[in-house]
Design an enzyme around this catalytic site. Structure first.
Site, PDB file in Angstrom:
ATOM      1  N   ARG A 138       0.806  -1.235   0.000  1.00  0.00           N
ATOM      2  CA  ARG A 138       0.000   0.000   0.000  1.00  0.00           C
ATOM      3  C   ARG A 138       0.834   1.279   0.000  1.00  0.00           C
ATOM      4  O   ARG A 138       0.309   2.366  -0.195  1.00  0.00           O
ATOM      5  CB  ARG A 138      -0.956  -0.008   1.210  1.00  0.00           C
ATOM      6  CG  ARG A 138      -2.173  -0.881   0.971  1.00  0.00           C
ATOM      7  CD  ARG A 138      -2.991  -1.032   2.228  1.00  0.00           C
ATOM      8  NE  ARG A 138      -2.363  -1.954   3.184  1.00  0.00           N
ATOM      9  CZ  ARG A 138      -2.764  -2.122   4.436  1.00  0.00           C
ATOM     10  NH1 ARG A 138      -3.776  -1.415   4.908  1.00  0.00           N
ATOM     11  NH2 ARG A 138      -2.158  -2.977   5.229  1.00  0.00           N
ATOM     12  N   ASN A 151      -4.224  -5.948  19.230  1.00  0.00           N
ATOM     13  CA  ASN A 151      -2.845  -6.426  19.318  1.00  0.00           C
ATOM     14  C   ASN A 151      -1.939  -5.424  18.604  1.00  0.00           C
ATOM     15  O   ASN A 151      -2.099  -5.158  17.422  1.00  0.00           O
ATOM     16  CB  ASN A 151      -2.781  -7.803  18.625  1.00  0.00           C
ATOM     17  CG  ASN A 151      -1.365  -8.291  18.427  1.00  0.00           C
ATOM     18  OD1 ASN A 151      -0.451  -7.889  19.158  1.00  0.00           O
ATOM     19  ND2 ASN A 151      -1.185  -9.167  17.448  1.00  0.00           N
ATOM     20  N   ARG A 204      45.355  46.162  -8.765  1.00  0.00           N
ATOM     21  CA  ARG A 204      44.421  46.590  -9.802  1.00  0.00           C
ATOM     22  C   ARG A 204      45.105  47.674 -10.621  1.00  0.00           C
ATOM     23  O   ARG A 204      46.094  48.270 -10.183  1.00  0.00           O
ATOM     24  CB  ARG A 204      43.125  47.129  -9.193  1.00  0.00           C
ATOM     25  CG  ARG A 204      43.320  48.231  -8.177  1.00  0.00           C
ATOM     26  CD  ARG A 204      42.009  48.929  -7.880  1.00  0.00           C
ATOM     27  NE  ARG A 204      41.847  49.346  -6.503  1.00  0.00           N
ATOM     28  CZ  ARG A 204      42.248  50.518  -6.010  1.00  0.00           C
ATOM     29  NH1 ARG A 204      42.916  51.365  -6.769  1.00  0.00           N
ATOM     30  NH2 ARG A 204      42.025  50.823  -4.759  1.00  0.00           N
TER      31      ARG A 204
HETATM   32  C1  UD1 Z   1      -0.324  -8.052  12.580  1.00  0.00           C
HETATM   33  C2  UD1 Z   1      -0.978  -8.960  13.632  1.00  0.00           C
HETATM   34  C3  UD1 Z   1      -2.221  -8.259  14.175  1.00  0.00           C
HETATM   35  C4  UD1 Z   1      -1.837  -6.915  14.750  1.00  0.00           C
HETATM   36  C5  UD1 Z   1      -1.091  -6.088  13.711  1.00  0.00           C
HETATM   37  C6  UD1 Z   1      -0.529  -4.836  14.373  1.00  0.00           C
HETATM   38  C7  UD1 Z   1      -0.524 -11.205  12.844  1.00  0.00           C
HETATM   39  C8  UD1 Z   1      -1.093 -12.437  12.234  1.00  0.00           C
HETATM   40  N1  UD1 Z   1      -1.370 -10.207  13.026  1.00  0.00           N
HETATM   41  O1  UD1 Z   1      -1.237  -7.928  11.516  1.00  0.00           O
HETATM   42  O2  UD1 Z   1      -2.823  -9.078  15.193  1.00  0.00           O
HETATM   43  O3  UD1 Z   1      -3.009  -6.248  15.201  1.00  0.00           O
HETATM   44  O4  UD1 Z   1       0.030  -6.800  13.163  1.00  0.00           O
HETATM   45  O5  UD1 Z   1       0.027  -3.961  13.428  1.00  0.00           O
HETATM   46  O6  UD1 Z   1       0.633 -11.197  13.147  1.00  0.00           O
HETATM   47  N2  UD1 Z   1       6.075  -9.609   7.943  1.00  0.00           N
HETATM   48  C9  UD1 Z   1       7.170 -10.386   7.682  1.00  0.00           C
HETATM   49  N3  UD1 Z   1       6.984 -11.559   7.032  1.00  0.00           N
HETATM   50  C10 UD1 Z   1       5.761 -11.997   6.633  1.00  0.00           C
HETATM   51  C11 UD1 Z   1       4.640 -11.177   6.921  1.00  0.00           C
HETATM   52  C12 UD1 Z   1       4.833  -9.995   7.582  1.00  0.00           C
HETATM   53  O7  UD1 Z   1       8.291 -10.039   8.014  1.00  0.00           O
HETATM   54  O8  UD1 Z   1       5.679 -13.095   6.042  1.00  0.00           O
HETATM   55  C13 UD1 Z   1       6.274  -8.322   8.648  1.00  0.00           C
HETATM   56  C14 UD1 Z   1       5.836  -7.126   7.865  1.00  0.00           C
HETATM   57  O9  UD1 Z   1       6.929  -6.590   7.111  1.00  0.00           O
HETATM   58  C15 UD1 Z   1       5.400  -6.161   8.948  1.00  0.00           C
HETATM   59  C16 UD1 Z   1       4.951  -7.077  10.080  1.00  0.00           C
HETATM   60  O10 UD1 Z   1       5.486  -8.334   9.809  1.00  0.00           O
HETATM   61  O11 UD1 Z   1       6.467  -5.370   9.413  1.00  0.00           O
HETATM   62  C17 UD1 Z   1       3.424  -7.150  10.205  1.00  0.00           C
HETATM   63  O12 UD1 Z   1       2.890  -7.787   9.066  1.00  0.00           O
HETATM   64  P1  UD1 Z   1       1.453  -7.430   8.506  1.00  0.00           P
HETATM   65  O13 UD1 Z   1       1.134  -8.353   7.382  1.00  0.00           O
HETATM   66  O14 UD1 Z   1       1.352  -6.001   8.271  1.00  0.00           O
HETATM   67  O15 UD1 Z   1       0.520  -7.871   9.744  1.00  0.00           O
HETATM   68  P2  UD1 Z   1      -0.893  -7.250  10.089  1.00  0.00           P
HETATM   69  O16 UD1 Z   1      -1.878  -7.740   9.122  1.00  0.00           O
HETATM   70  O17 UD1 Z   1      -0.750  -5.773  10.232  1.00  0.00           O
HETATM   71 MG    MG Z   2      -0.111  -4.593   8.562  1.00  0.00          MG
END
Ligand code: UD1
Ligand code: MG
Length: 451
Positions: free
Chosen positions: A14, A170, A436
């Site tokens: 995004r 969370n 000069r």
């Molecule tokens: C996550 C939490 C959610 C919380 C929220 C807070 C989970 C399943 N959910 O959701 O409960 O309310 O954060 O912001 O954890 N990332 C990796 N590898 C991956 C996926 C993500 O390193 O395979 C990193 C992303 O770069 C990011 C962070 O993990 O920095 C969070 O990932 P994101 O997919 O944004 O989780 P949320 O859906 O926000």
């Molecule tokens: Mg997220």
């Protein structure tokens, strides 16, 4: 012992950017570096950063951090999968593991200290940072009993409509007992709406788990798009400016001023509108900065005024007046009680104390003694097209208006340069130099007239 793992492998679609999300800057530091800095107070013995999308760019952005170890997550299969990647790195580790999302840049160190303290006092398997949000949409919801013991975390998309009413969310910031977490990490499954391995499921498997509500929910703001990045900047700025005002700094029209959180200010500093203080900048007391000034990576003494001017990578002693419309750049050093005035540019120049350079001048690669007076329009010709050369002026030397000092050049002490001179050869102490053509006057001379 505490180890830290920062989840920074996601793309951040995004943001609509070619850069991975966590290397976007917020107030002079990348998001991932801010996440790392927020844990510094816990003195972690290990800092693991989990990288995947744009791994090389994330590594480059953190190249100056020799305390960081990078852990590869080649496929991004969820936050739980990201956490699984640290297992081989922490085989012999005993202690607590703090896991943070790399896109949460506004956490305060005290909040993390409180999280760790609660974790240890309760001898928890995991402790979770939570917040009560007016608009919890998109976040995982946290369900607790009356003693703040965790019952369950459910992702927004996996919630029933009633569960979605819960405003406790969370934050994505966790403290784990590593011994407990490493037992449950291999047991995660991707049996959910996103078909991802959730770190939140690991929390659900553990016991006892309690939560800590953050007092200021802005701290846990995650950055997912440019709008949130701009909002986070606003939150950060408000925090920094309120803090300085509480400590005795006057901000005139705070909304038009920006101050990085790497800047320090002395007491009774007044900052005027449209003034920006950036990077590694230290300002003494009783200074008046602005209106309309930019000061970056510079050290400024006491009682200095900077009016409509730009000062970067420089050091200014006390009681100096700068501006309006001066530009000091690249390791300029200004002694006490100097005056640098209108339309003056200084580059890699050292001014001795009580030196004046008041109008329309350029000094590059120059060094002056004390009590030097640089006349209006004095210019150092410091560049021969290939190399830069130095100009050295002794104590009390004065240059006349519109002098050109052709470097390399040394003028001794008490030298006076006549106005309009182009000085090419060095001059000993105590001399007048006139370089000069002499004025020629032809009495009675007239322009020739046509027949
Ligand atoms: C996550 C939490 C959610 C919380 C929220 C807070 C989970 C399943 N959910 O959701 O409960 O309310 O954060 O912001 O954890 N990332 C990796 N590898 C991956 C996926 C993500 O390193 O395979 C990193 C992303 O770069 C990011 C962070 O993990 O920095 C969070 O990932 P994101 O997919 O944004 O989780 P949320 O859906 O926000
Ligand atoms: Mg997220």
């Amino acid at each position: 012992m505490v180890a830290v793992a920062i989840l920074a492998a996601g793309r951040g679609t995004r943001m609509k950017s070619t850069l991975p999300k966590v290397v976007h800057e917020l107030g002079g530091r990348t998001l991932v570096e801010r996440a790392l800095d927020s844990v510094a107070e816990l003195s972690p013995s290990r800092n693991l950063v989990i990288v995947g999308y744009g791994a090389d760019q994330v590594k480059t952005a953190l190249a100056h951090r020799t305390d960081v170890e990078f852990v590869a997550q080649t496929e991004q299969l969820g936050t739980g999968h990201a956490a699984q990647q640290v297992i081989p790195y922490l085989e012999d580790f005993e202690g607590d593991l703090l896991i943070l999302n790399g896109d949460v840049p506004l956490l305060r160190s005290q909040t993390l200290v409180q999280l760790l303290t609660t974790h240890r006092q309760n001898q928890n398997a995991a402790t979770l940072l939570t917040a009560i949000l007016p608009n919890p949409k998109g976040y995982g919801r946290v369900f607790c009993d009356a003693q703040n013991h965790l019952q369950e975390i459910i992702e927004d998309r996996d919630c029933t409509p009633e569960q979605r009413q819960n405003q406790r969310i969370n934050a994505g910031v966790y403290c784990f007992s590593w011994a407990a977490l490493k037992e449950v990490l291999p047991k995660l499954s991707a049996d959910n709406d996103q078909k991802e391995y959730y770190l939140t499921d690991a929390v659900n498997f553990l016991n006892p788990v309690t939560v800590v509500d953050v007092a200021d929910f802005q701290e846990i703001s995650g950055i997912n798009d440019r709008k949130q990045l701009a909002e986070a900047y606003g939150i950060l700025q408000t925090r920094i400016k309120e803090d300085w005002m509480a400590r005795g700094v006057t901000l005139i029209d705070p909304a038009s001023i920006t101050i990085d959180d790497t800047v320090t200010l002395g007491s009774d500093v007044v900052i005027e509108p449209q003034t920006h203080l950036r990077g590694n900048t230290t300002i003494g007391s009783n200074c008046r900065l602005g209106p309309g000034s930019l000061i970056e990576n510079s050290t400024i003494g006491d009682r200095v005024s900077v009016l409509y001017s730009v000062v970067t990578d420089s050091a200014i002693a006390s009681d100096v007046r700068i501006g309006p419309y001066a530009h000091l750049r690249q390791q300029v050093s200004v002694g006490e009680q100097c005056r640098i005035g209108n339309f003056v540019e200084l580059k890699k120049t050292v001014l001795g104390s009580k030196t004046n350079i008041a109008h329309l001048s350029y000094l590059g690669d120059a060094t002056t003694g004390t009590n030097v007076n640089i006349g209006a329009g004095t210019i150092t010709a410091n560049y021969d097209g290939v190399q830069k050369h130095k100009t050295i002026l002794g104590d009390r030397t004065k240059t006349g208006a519109n002098s050109v000092l052709v470097a390399p050049l040394t003028l001794g002490a008490d030298v006076t340069v006549a106005a309009g001179s182009a000085v090419t050869d060095s001059v000993e102490d105590d001399a007048l130099v006139i370089a000069r053509a002499r004025q020629v006057v032809k009495p009675g001379w007239r322009l020739p007239t046509a027949e």
